[in-house]
Design a protein around this motif. Structure first.
Motif, PDB file in Angstrom:
ATOM      1  N   HIS A   1      -1.188  -6.678  -0.627  1.00  0.00           N
ATOM      2  CA  HIS A   1      -1.343  -7.666   0.452  1.00  0.00           C
ATOM      3  C   HIS A   1      -2.041  -8.916  -0.075  1.00  0.00           C
ATOM      4  O   HIS A   1      -1.866  -9.997   0.476  1.00  0.00           O
ATOM      5  CB  HIS A   1      -2.099  -7.055   1.639  1.00  0.00           C
TER       6      HIS A   1
ATOM      7  N   LYS B   1       2.107  -1.585  -3.552  1.00  0.00           N
ATOM      8  CA  LYS B   1       2.482  -2.237  -2.295  1.00  0.00           C
ATOM      9  C   LYS B   1       1.353  -2.157  -1.261  1.00  0.00           C
ATOM     10  O   LYS B   1       1.252  -3.008  -0.384  1.00  0.00           O
ATOM     11  CB  LYS B   1       3.768  -1.641  -1.744  1.00  0.00           C
ATOM     12  N   LEU B   2       0.494  -1.156  -1.379  1.00  0.00           N
ATOM     13  CA  LEU B   2      -0.640  -1.051  -0.467  1.00  0.00           C
ATOM     14  C   LEU B   2      -1.760  -2.024  -0.820  1.00  0.00           C
ATOM     15  O   LEU B   2      -2.417  -2.552   0.068  1.00  0.00           O
ATOM     16  CB  LEU B   2      -1.162   0.391  -0.428  1.00  0.00           C
TER      17      LEU B   2
ATOM     18  N   TYR C   1       5.401   9.982  -1.515  1.00  0.00           N
ATOM     19  CA  TYR C   1       5.577   8.622  -2.031  1.00  0.00           C
ATOM     20  C   TYR C   1       5.581   8.570  -3.563  1.00  0.00           C
ATOM     21  O   TYR C   1       5.773   7.509  -4.133  1.00  0.00           O
ATOM     22  CB  TYR C   1       4.463   7.708  -1.506  1.00  0.00           C
TER      23      TYR C   1
ATOM     24  N   MET D   1       3.101   9.042   6.728  1.00  0.00           N
ATOM     25  CA  MET D   1       2.993   7.627   6.978  1.00  0.00           C
ATOM     26  C   MET D   1       1.640   7.129   6.455  1.00  0.00           C
ATOM     27  O   MET D   1       0.617   7.764   6.654  1.00  0.00           O
ATOM     28  CB  MET D   1       3.115   7.353   8.478  1.00  0.00           C
ATOM     29  N   THR D   2       1.675   6.025   5.760  1.00  0.00           N
ATOM     30  CA  THR D   2       0.438   5.450   5.223  1.00  0.00           C
ATOM     31  C   THR D   2      -0.390   4.831   6.341  1.00  0.00           C
ATOM     32  O   THR D   2       0.138   4.503   7.408  1.00  0.00           O
ATOM     33  CB  THR D   2       0.752   4.392   4.146  1.00  0.00           C
ATOM     34  N   THR D   3      -1.677   4.652   6.085  1.00  0.00           N
ATOM     35  CA  THR D   3      -2.582   4.133   7.114  1.00  0.00           C
ATOM     36  C   THR D   3      -2.450   2.635   7.332  1.00  0.00           C
ATOM     37  O   THR D   3      -2.877   2.131   8.366  1.00  0.00           O
ATOM     38  CB  THR D   3      -4.044   4.476   6.780  1.00  0.00           C
ATOM     39  N   ILE D   4      -1.878   1.914   6.371  1.00  0.00           N
ATOM     40  CA  ILE D   4      -1.527   0.507   6.554  1.00  0.00           C
ATOM     41  C   ILE D   4      -0.095   0.331   6.078  1.00  0.00           C
ATOM     42  O   ILE D   4       0.426   1.153   5.328  1.00  0.00           O
ATOM     43  CB  ILE D   4      -2.483  -0.470   5.807  1.00  0.00           C
ATOM     44  N   GLU D   5       0.519  -0.719   6.504  1.00  0.00           N
ATOM     45  CA  GLU D   5       1.902  -1.003   6.121  1.00  0.00           C
ATOM     46  C   GLU D   5       1.971  -1.446   4.660  1.00  0.00           C
ATOM     47  O   GLU D   5       1.030  -2.037   4.136  1.00  0.00           O
ATOM     48  CB  GLU D   5       2.475  -2.111   7.007  1.00  0.00           C
ATOM     49  N   PHE D   6       3.103  -1.189   4.046  1.00  0.00           N
ATOM     50  CA  PHE D   6       3.339  -1.675   2.694  1.00  0.00           C
ATOM     51  C   PHE D   6       3.512  -3.194   2.720  1.00  0.00           C
ATOM     52  O   PHE D   6       4.068  -3.742   3.671  1.00  0.00           O
ATOM     53  CB  PHE D   6       4.602  -1.049   2.090  1.00  0.00           C
ATOM     54  N   SER D   7       3.045  -3.852   1.679  1.00  0.00           N
ATOM     55  CA  SER D   7       3.263  -5.294   1.524  1.00  0.00           C
ATOM     56  C   SER D   7       4.603  -5.510   0.823  1.00  0.00           C
ATOM     57  O   SER D   7       5.272  -4.549   0.432  1.00  0.00           O
ATOM     58  CB  SER D   7       2.138  -5.913   0.689  1.00  0.00           C
ATOM     59  N   ASN D   8       4.955  -6.750   0.625  1.00  0.00           N
ATOM     60  CA  ASN D   8       6.175  -7.084  -0.109  1.00  0.00           C
ATOM     61  C   ASN D   8       5.903  -7.280  -1.595  1.00  0.00           C
ATOM     62  O   ASN D   8       6.803  -7.679  -2.328  1.00  0.00           O
ATOM     63  CB  ASN D   8       6.809  -8.351   0.471  1.00  0.00           C
TER      64      ASN D   8
END
Length: 150
Positions: free
Chosen positions: A20, A16-17, A138, A1-8
């Motif tokens: 944002h 995607k990281l 990933y 799991m990445t440390t921040i969520e993926f963006s759109n």
């Protein structure tokens, strides 16, 4: 799991990281494209440097993309560039004027500038990948698995 969520925003997990902020993503991608399409440095040299930096910076995502650097030691220009990249990873503060004298034996001033900016940019990208926990899972273009790394 990445440390921040993926963006759109973005096409790859890395994009995607940083996506944002779409403007940062666009500029980042533009600079990357310049390095790989609009420099005087040989694409194979750039790839060998990228691979070397991946292991020095500890980015799994980047390590499995191509594996370890793979070139003949007789390719002196690539050997010198890879050695410079290794030194940059270990301690960029230890790079001296003498190192630039060695680079000048094989590289023009323009090429040295391109090499140093490439090493800096790729290191920044790979360090981001590492802190965002962008692992081999990933990497859709993996050519090797971490368990098979020598």
């Amino acid at each position: 799991m990445t440390t921040i969520e993926f963006s759109n925003h973005g096409n790859t997990p890395f994009e995607k990281l940083i996506g944002h902020n779409p403007e940062i993503l666009a500029k980042w991608n533009n600079l990357e494209e310049v390095f790989f399409k609009n420099t005087t440095l040989d694409p194979n040299l750039l790839e060998q440097v990228r691979r070397t930096l991946a292991f020095g910076n500890g980015c799994e995502y980047c390590m499995v993309k191509g594996g370890k650097a793979d070139f003949s030691q007789t390719e002196l220009k690539i050997s010198l560039a890879v050695s410079f990249a290794e030194l940059f990873c270990k301690d960029h503060r230890s790079i001296l004027k003498d190192h630039f004298s060695m680079l000048r034996e094989f590289f023009s001033e323009k090429e040295i500038s391109e090499l140093c900016t490439f090493v800096s940019f790729i290191s920044a990208s790979q360090k981001l990948g590492k802190i965002f926990n962008l692992t081999e899972d990933y990497q859709p273009n993996a050519v090797i698995k971490m368990e098979h790394m020598p």
